[in-house]
Design an enzyme around this catalytic site. Structure first.
Site, PDB file in Angstrom:
ATOM      1  N   ASN A  34      12.901-112.496 -49.757  1.00  0.00           N
ATOM      2  CA  ASN A  34      11.738-112.808 -50.704  1.00  0.00           C
ATOM      3  C   ASN A  34      10.899-111.621 -50.572  1.00  0.00           C
ATOM      4  O   ASN A  34      11.126-110.870 -49.726  1.00  0.00           O
ATOM      5  CB  ASN A  34      11.052-114.139 -50.023  1.00  0.00           C
ATOM      6  CG  ASN A  34      11.674-115.326 -50.396  1.00  0.00           C
ATOM      7  OD1 ASN A  34      12.575-115.384 -51.147  1.00  0.00           O
ATOM      8  ND2 ASN A  34      11.121-116.371 -49.583  1.00  0.00           N
ATOM      9  N   ARG A  35      10.068-111.383 -51.720  1.00  0.00           N
ATOM     10  CA  ARG A  35       9.193-110.351 -51.401  1.00  0.00           C
ATOM     11  C   ARG A  35       7.863-111.009 -50.741  1.00  0.00           C
ATOM     12  O   ARG A  35       7.259-112.053 -51.082  1.00  0.00           O
ATOM     13  CB  ARG A  35       8.528-110.312 -52.938  1.00  0.00           C
ATOM     14  CG  ARG A  35       9.655-109.615 -53.908  1.00  0.00           C
ATOM     15  CD  ARG A  35       8.780-109.418 -55.365  1.00  0.00           C
ATOM     16  NE  ARG A  35       9.695-109.149 -56.238  1.00  0.00           N
ATOM     17  CZ  ARG A  35      10.618-108.161 -56.458  1.00  0.00           C
ATOM     18  NH1 ARG A  35      10.375-107.042 -55.616  1.00  0.00           N
ATOM     19  NH2 ARG A  35      11.282-107.958 -57.642  1.00  0.00           N
TER      20      ARG A  35
END
Ligand code: CTP
Ligand code: CA
Length: 232
Positions: A34-35
Site C-alpha cells: 500500500n502507499r
C-alpha cells in the site's frame, strides 16, 4: 526526536502503535504494498512517548525517522505484523495506523519468476491477510481498554468509516479522505474526522504532528490520568 518522559499522564501505560505499509512478496525480488509514508503513525508514537507512555511501535517498511524513546519492532508482511502485535499484548491501548496489505500472494517462493520468452503472463493467486484491528477489537481478556483504527477512504468517507468502526468493533476510527487531490498521502498534513459511539467530530486540517497530539490528548482523557490497571 522526542524522548520518553517518565512522569507524564500516560506513565505506566503500555500503548501499541502499528504504522507504515506492509510488503507482501510475489517472489524474492518483487512485492505488492500500500502507499504509506508512516508519517502519521510515527507522529502518534512520538506524541504518546512524550506523555510518558511505554510505546511498542510495530512498523512495516517505511523510511521515516524512527520515533525516539519507544520500542521499535520492524516487520515486512501483514502476517509478521499480526504476530508482533500478538506478542506485544497485553496493552492498555492500541492505535492501528498501518496501511496493511489486504492480500498476500499464495505460494510466493524463493525462486524469481522469469519471463520465459513466450509472452505468457504470470497469474497471481491471492489470499486474505488477517485483520489486525478487528482481532484486537474482539471482546476478551486480552482486548485493550481502547482500540483506535484509521479509515482511509476516497468516497463517502464518513459513511464508510462509520460502517467500518461497527464492523471491526473498535472504539474510535479516524476517518481520512485520501483522494489524490487532498495531498494527504505522502504529505505533512491530515484532515480527519474522529468517529466514536458519540458520533462524528470533524477536526480542522492540520499537521500530522498536531493530529497526533490531539489524538493523544483524547487518549489521556479516555484512559484517565493516574489510574492504574486495565479496564477488562
Ligand atoms: N487494518 C488492519 N489489518 C488489516 C487491514 C486493515 O489492522 N489486515 C486496519 C488498518 O490499520 C486501519 C483499519 O484497519 O486502522 C482500516 O483499514 P482499511 O484498509 O481502511 O480497512 P479494510 O477493512 O481493509 O477495508 P477496505 O480496504 O476494503 O476499505
Ligand atoms: Ca484495506
Amino acid at each position: 526526536i522526542a524522548a520518553r518522559v517518565t512522569d507524564g499522564p500516560l506513565k505506566g501505560r503500555r500503548v501499541l502503535v502499528t504504522s507504515g505499509p506492509t510488503h507482501e512478496p510475489i517472489d524474492p525480488v518483487r512485492y505488492i504494498a500500500n502507499r504509506s509514508s508512516g508519517a502519521q503513525g510515527t507522529a502518534i508514537a512520538e506524541a504518546l512517548a512524550v506523555q510518558g507512555a511505554d510505546v511498542v511501535f510495530v512498523t512495516g517498511p517505511a523510511d521515516t525517522k524512527r520515533p525516539g524513546g519507544v520500542e521499535v519492532i520492524e516487520v515486512q508482511t501483514a502476517a509478521e505484523m499480526a504476530a508482533a502485535v500478538d506478542a506485544a499484548l497485553p496493552v492498555d491501548a492500541a492505535i492501528c495506523a498501518a496501511a496493511v496489505a489486504d492480500w498476500h500472494v499464495v505460494g510466493a517462493g524463493n525462486s524469481k519468476i522469469k519471463k520465459d520468452g513466450s509472452g505468457k503472463l504470470p497469474v497471481l493467486e491471492f489470499a486474505e491477510n488477517p485483520d489486525i484491528l478487528a482481532g484486537l477489537s474482539r471482546p476478551g481478556p486480552r482486548r485493550p481498554a481502547l482500540v483506535v483504527g484509521f479509515a482511509a477512504e476516497t468516497d463517502d468517507v464518513i459513511g464508510h468509516a462509520t460502517a467500518k468502526r461497527e464492523r471491526k468493533g473498535c472504539d474510535w476510527i479516524l476517518a481520512n479522505d485520501v483522494r489524490p487531490e487532498t495531498g494527504v498521502m505522502g504529505g505533512g498534513e491530515n484532515a480527519v474526522t474522529l468517529i466514536s459511539a458519540a458520533g462524528a467530530e470533524e477536526w480542522p486540517r492540520m499537521r500530522k504532528r498536531e493530529v497526533a497530539k490531539k489524538l493523544v490528548a483524547r487518549i489521556v482523557d479516555e484512559l484517565g490520568a493516574g489510574e492504574t490497571g486495565r479496564k477488562d
